[in-house]
Motif scaffolding. Sequence first.
Motif, short mmCIF file in Angstrom:
data_model
loop_
_atom_site.label_atom_id
_atom_site.label_comp_id
_atom_site.label_asym_id
_atom_site.label_seq_id
_atom_site.Cartn_x
_atom_site.Cartn_y
_atom_site.Cartn_z
N TRP A 41 25.28 -26.87 51.92
CA TRP A 41 24.73 -25.78 52.89
C TRP A 41 23.94 -25.79 53.43
O TRP A 41 22.72 -26.42 52.81
CB TRP A 41 25.27 -24.14 52.06
CG TRP A 41 24.60 -23.78 50.98
CD1 TRP A 41 24.60 -24.75 49.36
CD2 TRP A 41 23.86 -23.49 50.78
NE1 TRP A 41 23.85 -24.24 49.09
CE2 TRP A 41 22.83 -23.22 49.82
CE3 TRP A 41 22.86 -22.22 51.97
CZ2 TRP A 41 21.67 -22.95 49.04
CZ3 TRP A 41 21.91 -21.57 51.26
CH2 TRP A 41 21.30 -21.81 49.88
N TRP A 88 20.56 -22.80 55.56
CA TRP A 88 20.16 -21.39 56.10
C TRP A 88 20.69 -21.08 57.59
O TRP A 88 19.94 -22.40 58.50
CB TRP A 88 18.95 -20.72 55.82
CG TRP A 88 19.41 -19.49 54.28
CD1 TRP A 88 17.98 -20.44 53.32
CD2 TRP A 88 19.82 -18.93 54.01
NE1 TRP A 88 18.47 -19.81 52.57
CE2 TRP A 88 19.27 -18.90 52.53
CE3 TRP A 88 21.02 -18.49 54.45
CZ2 TRP A 88 19.69 -16.86 51.58
CZ3 TRP A 88 21.26 -17.13 53.48
CH2 TRP A 88 20.60 -16.76 52.40
N LYS A 144 18.56 -17.08 57.10
CA LYS A 144 17.85 -16.29 55.93
C LYS A 144 17.86 -14.71 56.26
O LYS A 144 18.79 -14.32 55.34
CB LYS A 144 17.17 -17.27 55.32
CG LYS A 144 17.06 -16.64 54.23
CD LYS A 144 15.79 -17.44 53.10
CE LYS A 144 15.76 -16.83 51.70
NZ LYS A 144 14.51 -18.23 51.24
N GLY A 203 21.79 -13.42 56.44
CA GLY A 203 22.51 -13.49 55.29
C GLY A 203 23.27 -14.99 56.02
O GLY A 203 24.14 -15.02 55.69
N ARG A 204 22.86 -15.44 56.71
CA ARG A 204 23.95 -16.15 57.70
C ARG A 204 24.01 -17.21 57.11
O ARG A 204 22.45 -18.65 57.20
CB ARG A 204 24.28 -16.54 59.47
CG ARG A 204 24.08 -15.10 59.96
CD ARG A 204 23.48 -14.98 61.68
NE ARG A 204 25.06 -15.10 61.97
CZ ARG A 204 23.87 -16.66 63.07
NH1 ARG A 204 22.72 -16.74 63.13
NH2 ARG A 204 24.77 -17.64 63.35
N VAL A 205 25.05 -18.54 56.17
CA VAL A 205 24.99 -19.95 56.11
C VAL A 205 25.78 -20.36 56.97
O VAL A 205 27.41 -20.60 57.33
CB VAL A 205 25.43 -19.87 54.88
CG1 VAL A 205 26.14 -20.55 54.30
CG2 VAL A 205 24.59 -18.74 53.98
N THR A 250 27.99 -17.39 47.10
CA THR A 250 26.63 -15.57 46.06
C THR A 250 26.59 -14.95 45.32
O THR A 250 25.45 -14.40 44.78
CB THR A 250 28.54 -14.57 46.70
OG1 THR A 250 28.72 -15.16 47.54
CG2 THR A 250 27.75 -13.46 46.95
N LEU A 257 26.48 -12.32 52.30
CA LEU A 257 26.53 -13.88 52.81
C LEU A 257 27.70 -13.17 54.34
O LEU A 257 28.44 -13.20 53.70
CB LEU A 257 26.75 -14.59 51.56
CG LEU A 257 25.36 -15.22 51.16
CD1 LEU A 257 26.31 -16.51 50.59
CD2 LEU A 257 24.12 -15.08 51.84
N ASN A 258 27.17 -13.94 55.29
CA ASN A 258 28.44 -14.73 56.12
C ASN A 258 27.95 -16.29 56.55
O ASN A 258 27.11 -16.46 56.91
CB ASN A 258 27.16 -13.24 57.92
CG ASN A 258 28.63 -13.85 58.96
OD1 ASN A 258 29.47 -14.46 58.95
ND2 ASN A 258 28.66 -12.59 59.64
N ILE A 259 29.30 -16.50 56.54
CA ILE A 259 29.16 -18.10 55.67
C ILE A 259 30.27 -18.44 57.16
O ILE A 259 31.47 -18.49 57.29
CB ILE A 259 30.20 -18.45 55.09
CG1 ILE A 259 29.17 -17.92 53.65
CG2 ILE A 259 30.27 -20.36 54.72
CD1 ILE A 259 29.93 -17.98 51.73
#
Length: 218
Positions: free
Chosen positions: A141, A143, A146, A149-151, A177, A184-186
Amino acid sequence: MTHYDVLRVFCGPDGRHGNELAVVRDGSAMPEPHERQRFAGKLGFSETVFVDDPERGAIDIYTPTLRLPFAGHPCVGTGWLLDLPELVTPAGVVGVRLDGEFCWIEAEAGWAPPRTLLQYGSAEEVEALPVPPPGEWIYAWAWQDKAAGRVRARAFPGRDDGIDEDEATGAAALLLTARLGRALNIAQGRGSQLVTAPHPDGLIEVGGRVRLDGQEYV
């Protein structure tokens, strides 16, 4: 003849992608673990779920080669399909809720099978990774943003069972998480989306879109 539903779990905003899941609603038709394991191996999906009690939501989860006490995308998909407030897994009781186009589950990160979480410096590095050799279960993973919260993530089960890369992995999202302590939004795989939120009581929610691809018989 065994009937099962085929779902895609954690689809992208356009409804595409997601991780395939088979759900056998009548688990009593195949009660023995060795039968279930053979069936899951034959289907070849990342996971296959057998529903043992549709009223209580008791389920049994298998990869092509392993039985799992808990897994994220099978719980999200089965929770959406059965439309129950909870699922009963060997690891514990998983809360379920539907919210618009998303289905959410609530679980403890400690229920997730072990994963090696490897952080990279950029999303581009993650996207360029080759599939590693079998052995370690790796969640790579980085960022994307960051502050938001987008991954960007990719998952490599390393089991040598035909699943070289997992398209969307709820258990690993729970672990990440918990480690980062934030929502997070992954973006994972080719175009799947997972959204998470930690709660003050230590439980973590993970949610996503689910699509029914069809019903099959074997």
